[in-house]
Design a protein around this motif. Structure first.
Motif, PDB file in Angstrom:
ATOM      1  N   ILE A   2      36.648  50.157  -6.551  1.00  0.00           N
ATOM      2  CA  ILE A   2      36.736  51.885  -6.858  1.00  0.00           C
ATOM      3  C   ILE A   2      37.861  51.891  -6.896  1.00  0.00           C
ATOM      4  CG2 ILE A   2      35.832  53.869  -6.327  1.00  0.00           C
ATOM      5  CD1 ILE A   2      33.070  51.945  -6.019  1.00  0.00           C
ATOM      6  N   ASP A  54      28.690  49.910  -3.137  1.00  0.00           N
ATOM      7  CA  ASP A  54      29.972  50.707  -2.106  1.00  0.00           C
ATOM      8  C   ASP A  54      28.805  52.052  -1.481  1.00  0.00           C
ATOM      9  OD1 ASP A  54      29.550  52.703  -4.750  1.00  0.00           O
ATOM     10  OD2 ASP A  54      30.698  51.110  -5.245  1.00  0.00           O
ATOM     11  N   PHE A  55      29.881  52.649  -0.358  1.00  0.00           N
ATOM     12  CA  PHE A  55      29.282  54.044  -0.074  1.00  0.00           C
ATOM     13  C   PHE A  55      30.029  54.738   0.065  1.00  0.00           C
ATOM     14  CE2 PHE A  55      30.680  50.506   3.590  1.00  0.00           C
ATOM     15  CZ  PHE A  55      31.709  52.040   4.583  1.00  0.00           C
ATOM     16  N   GLN A  56      29.758  56.056   0.180  1.00  0.00           N
ATOM     17  CA  GLN A  56      30.110  57.464  -0.316  1.00  0.00           C
ATOM     18  C   GLN A  56      30.861  57.772   1.484  1.00  0.00           C
ATOM     19  OE1 GLN A  56      28.394  60.443  -1.546  1.00  0.00           O
ATOM     20  NE2 GLN A  56      29.401  60.637  -4.103  1.00  0.00           N
ATOM     21  N   ARG A  86      34.980  55.921  -1.672  1.00  0.00           N
ATOM     22  CA  ARG A  86      33.610  55.366  -1.675  1.00  0.00           C
ATOM     23  C   ARG A  86      34.123  54.017  -1.555  1.00  0.00           C
ATOM     24  NH1 ARG A  86      32.175  56.856  -6.571  1.00  0.00           N
ATOM     25  NH2 ARG A  86      32.024  55.261  -7.759  1.00  0.00           N
ATOM     26  N   ARG A  87      34.435  52.989  -0.421  1.00  0.00           N
ATOM     27  CA  ARG A  87      34.452  51.783   0.180  1.00  0.00           C
ATOM     28  C   ARG A  87      33.266  50.721   0.659  1.00  0.00           C
ATOM     29  NH1 ARG A  87      40.605  51.885   1.874  1.00  0.00           N
ATOM     30  NH2 ARG A  87      40.018  49.337   0.654  1.00  0.00           N
ATOM     31  N   ASP A  88      33.384  49.826   0.055  1.00  0.00           N
ATOM     32  CA  ASP A  88      32.249  48.888   1.204  1.00  0.00           C
ATOM     33  C   ASP A  88      33.002  48.324   2.399  1.00  0.00           C
ATOM     34  OD1 ASP A  88      33.571  46.463   0.749  1.00  0.00           O
ATOM     35  OD2 ASP A  88      33.232  46.250  -1.466  1.00  0.00           O
ATOM     36  N   ILE A 118      28.454  57.228   6.380  1.00  0.00           N
ATOM     37  CA  ILE A 118      27.685  56.784   4.589  1.00  0.00           C
ATOM     38  C   ILE A 118      27.089  57.148   4.576  1.00  0.00           C
ATOM     39  CG2 ILE A 118      30.340  55.587   5.668  1.00  0.00           C
ATOM     40  CD1 ILE A 118      27.392  52.764   5.270  1.00  0.00           C
ATOM     41  N   PHE A 168      24.749  56.698   0.579  1.00  0.00           N
ATOM     42  CA  PHE A 168      24.245  55.353  -0.605  1.00  0.00           C
ATOM     43  C   PHE A 168      23.323  55.403  -0.837  1.00  0.00           C
ATOM     44  CE2 PHE A 168      23.412  52.666   3.324  1.00  0.00           C
ATOM     45  CZ  PHE A 168      22.191  51.850   2.616  1.00  0.00           C
TER      46      PHE A 168
END
Length: 544
Positions: free
Chosen positions: A239, A430-432, A456-458, A470, A472
Motif C-alpha cells: 500500500i 488488504d484490509f482497513q 491498510r495492510r495484509d 479490520i 474488507f
C-alpha cells in the motif's frame, strides 16, 4: 475531467504494451548452507540458496513451474500479499486452495501482477519456510512514483535455526509443563540479513535508495535501526502511503510485513554504519514468564558500507523492551489513495482466540474450536457443492469456516485472550485497520477514534490481552468490472504467521461467495497432484 480520462487511457495503453509473461522453472531441492558459519540442510531452488528475488512489473503474469525434488517432504508455494484476482486456486495453501505437492510431482502457478510494491513467496507446508524456502518479490510500477530515488535495495530480516523445523516442531508440540500456554517456542540461533550473517550493503554517497524491507522471520517481531541515517516510509504491505519521516529512526515489523523506505546516504565516505535488527525476545518472553538464558544474543548486525577498507563498527546492545525506544505505531500511517472507511458493515465476525491443550499437546482455539485439516482442500469442497449447500459452513468440516456473501463489507473483530503477541495475515486482501489496542488494552466493546481514511495492510500484530478490528469488502477484485458469468474464486486463509502457531492450528478460513464457484475450471495439473480428479469432477481443460 477530459485530461483525467486521457491519462487513464494512456496508462492502460502503457500497461498493455509493457505486460509480459515472466517464466520461472523451479526445482525445489535440499542444499547445504552455513549462513552464520553452522552448516545444515536448507531448502533451495535449482540447487541454490538463498532463494532468488523475483522482479516483475505491474501487468505481468508470473508463471512458475515447480517440481518437488525434496524426496521426503511435500510443499506448496504461497505468494504472500498478492490478491490472486480471479485466480484463488493459485494461492498455494495446501488443504485450502490446493493439495500438497508431493515428492516427484510438478505443478504450475500463474500469478497476475496487478499490484505494485513489495511482497514475498514462501512455502505454506509443514513449517517449511523457516528451513529456507522463501524469497522477496518486488512488483515495479510502469509509471513514475510520487517520490524520487536513484537506486533500489532489498533487505530481508530473518530469525534462523541450526536444527531443522520437523525436529523443532516435534519438540514444541511435545507435552510439557508449558503446554497450557501454547508450548515453548524454540529460540533462534541467529539473526540474518538477506539470509546471511555479517551482511555488508554497499552504497554510494549522496544517493537516495528505495529499500524494500521484508520480514521473512518465523517467530519474534523485528526492530530495525540504521545508525545515523534518516528514513522515510513510503509503502507498507504493497500500500502506498503518505511519506512518513521517522523520528526517532526505529522501525518495528512483525512476521510477514513489508515496508518501502527512502534513505539518502551521506555526502562523504569516511565511515561505515551498523544496521541493527533486534528480535522481540524481551516482549515474547515477558508474556510467557520466561527468562532469557545467560549469554543469549537476540540481536543481529549488518553494515551500510561506504568504504570496504574502513572498520565496521559494532552496534550497541539494544533491547526492544527498553522504554527509550519509541517505535512508530503503523496504524497511524496514511494510505496515499485516501480510500475512505468502507461502510456500512454487512457482517461482523467476532473471533475469540486463546491457547489450550489438545491430547496433552499445545493448541489454539478460535471461538473454542481448534482447526482440523480437511480431507480435501476447502476450495474443492465448495466447487463440488451445489450453490445452496456451498453456503452452509458445516460442509467444510472443522476448519473454523466463515461464509460471507459476495460484495459484503466484512468486519473482523479479533480478541486475543492469550498473553502473547500474534501477527495475523489475511490471504487475498488488504484490509482497513479500524482500531487496535496497545498491550493489555482489553477486548472489543465498541469503537474508539476511527480514522476516516484508515491504514491498510495484509498483516497486523494483535497485542496480548488486546484486540483489533479490520474491514474488507468480500469482492476480489473490488475494482474491476466482470460479467456475472465469470468465475469467482474466494477461499482465503486467516492465520497467525508465527509458524509455531500455525502448526498448532491458529487459523480460520474465510469463504467468500462459494455459491458462485460451481463452474470453476481448475487446471489439470492441480487435479493430478491430488492423485487424480475426484469422482465428482468432470474432465477439465487447463487454463494455460
Amino acid at each position: 475531467m477530459i485530461r483525467t480520462l486521457l491519462t487513464l487511457a494512456l496508462y492502460g495503453l502503457v500497461q498493455d504494451t509493457l505486460a509480459k509473461d515472466v517464466y520461472l522453472d523451479w526445482n525445489i531441492t535440499w542444499v547445504t548452507a552455513a549462513p552464520d558459519g553452522y552448516a545444515r540442510p536448507v531448502i533451495g531452488i535449482n540447487g541454490q540458496w538463498p532463494c532468488p528475488q523475483i522482479d516483475v512489473s505491474v501487468g505481468d503474469n508470473l508463471v512458475v513451474d515447480v517440481y518437488n525434488a525434496l524426496g521426503n517432504q511435500s510443499t506448496g508455494i504461497h505468494w504472500h500479499g498478492l490478491h490472486q484476482n480471479y485466480n484463488g486456486y493459485m494461492d498455494g495453501a495446501p488443504g485450502v486452495t490446493q493439495c500438497e505437492l508431493r515428492p516427484h510431482q510438478r505443478m504450475r502457478y500463474v500469478v497476475p501482477m496487478n499490484q505494485t510494491g513489495t511482497y514475498w513467496y514462501h512455502s505454506h507446508e509443514t513449517g517449511q519456510y523457516p528451513d529456507g524456502l522463501r524469497g522477496p518479490i518486488v512488483v515495479h510500477d510502469t509509471v513514475p512514483l510520487p517520490f524520487e530515488y536513484d537506486e533500489e535495495i532489498t533487505l530481508t530480516l530473518t530469525d534462523w535455526y541450526h536444527v531443522q523445523m520437523p525436529q523443532l516442531v516435534s519438540e514444541f508440540e511435545a507435552p510439557s509443563e508449558y503446554a497450557s500456554v501454547g508450548g515453548q517456542e524454540p529460540l533462534p540461533d541467529a539473526v540474518l540479513f538477506n539470509d546471511a550473517f555479517g551482511t555488508k550493503i554497499k552504497v554510494k554517497p549522496s544517493t537516495t535508495y528505495l529499500i524494500h524491507v521484508v520480514c521473512m522471520g518465523n517467530w519474534a517481531g523485528h526492530a530495525l535501526i540504521i545508525d545515523d541515517h534518516d528514513m522515510t516510509i513510503v509503502g507498507a504491505d504493497g500500500i502506498g502511503i503518505e511519506p512518513h519521516f521517522l523520528t526517532p529512526q526505529y522501525i518495528r515489523m512483525t512476521v510477514g510485513q513489508r515496508l518501502d523506505i527512502l534513505l539518502t546516504t551521506k555526502d562523504d565516505t569516511s565511515r561505515n554504519y551498523p544496521i541493527w535488527d533486534g528480535l522481540d525476545i524481551d516482549e515474547m518472553f515477558k508474556q510467557e514468564n520466561r527468562s532469557i538464558p545467560d549469554g543469549y544474543n537476540p540481536n543481529g548486525t549488518a553494515w551500510l558500507t561506504y568504504d570496504d577498507s574502513l572498520p565496521f563498527p559494532p552496534m550497541p546492545d539494544i533491547h526492544i523492551g527498553n522504554a527509550s525506544l519509541d517505535f512508530l505505531d503503523d496504524v497511524t500511517l496514511q494510505p496515499r489513495d485516501r480510500l475512505p472507511l468502507i461502510e456500512p458493515v454487512d457482517l461482523q465476525i467476532i473471533l475469540d482466540t486463546d491457547a489450550t491443550t489438545l491430547d496433552g499437546k499445545p493448541a489454539y482455539t478460535i471461538n473454542n474450536m481448534t482447526y482440523k485439516t480437511p480431507n480435501e482442500p476447502t476450495l474443492y469442497t465448495a466447487i463440488a457443492a451445489d450453490p445452496e449447500t456451498a453456503m452452509d459452513p458445516s460442509i467444510y468440516g472443522e476448519v473454523n469456516p466463515f461464509v460471507v456473501n459476495y460484495g459484503d463489507v466484512v468486519e473482523i473483530v479479533l480478541n486475543n485472550h492469550h498473553t502473547n503477541l500474534h501477527p495475523w495475515h489475511l490471504h487475498g486482501h488488504d484490509f482497513q485497520i479500524v482500531q487496535r489496542t496497545y498491550p493489555y488494552g482489553g477486548f472489543f466493546n465498541g469503537y474508539g477514534n476511527v480514522s476516516s481514511h484508515p491504514m491498510r495492510r495484509d498483516t497486523i500484530m494483535v497485542e496480548p490481552k488486546g484486540h483489533f478490528v479490520i474491514r474488507f469488502r468480500a469482492m476480489n477484485p473490488d475494482n474491476l468490472q466482470r460479467s456475472s458469468t465469470d468465475q469467482y474464486i474466494r477461499i482465503w486463509m486467516l492465520h497467525c504467521h508465527v509458524e509455531w502457531h500455525v502448526e498448532v492450528r491458529l487459523m480460520a478460513i474465510i469463504i467468500e461467495a462459494p455459491d458462485r464457484l460451481q463452474n470453476l475450471t481448475v487446471p489439470t495439473d492441480h487435479q493430478e497432484i491430488c492423485g487424480g480428479a475426484p469422482s465428482h469432477w468432470a474432465p477439465l481443460p487447463p487454463l494455460y
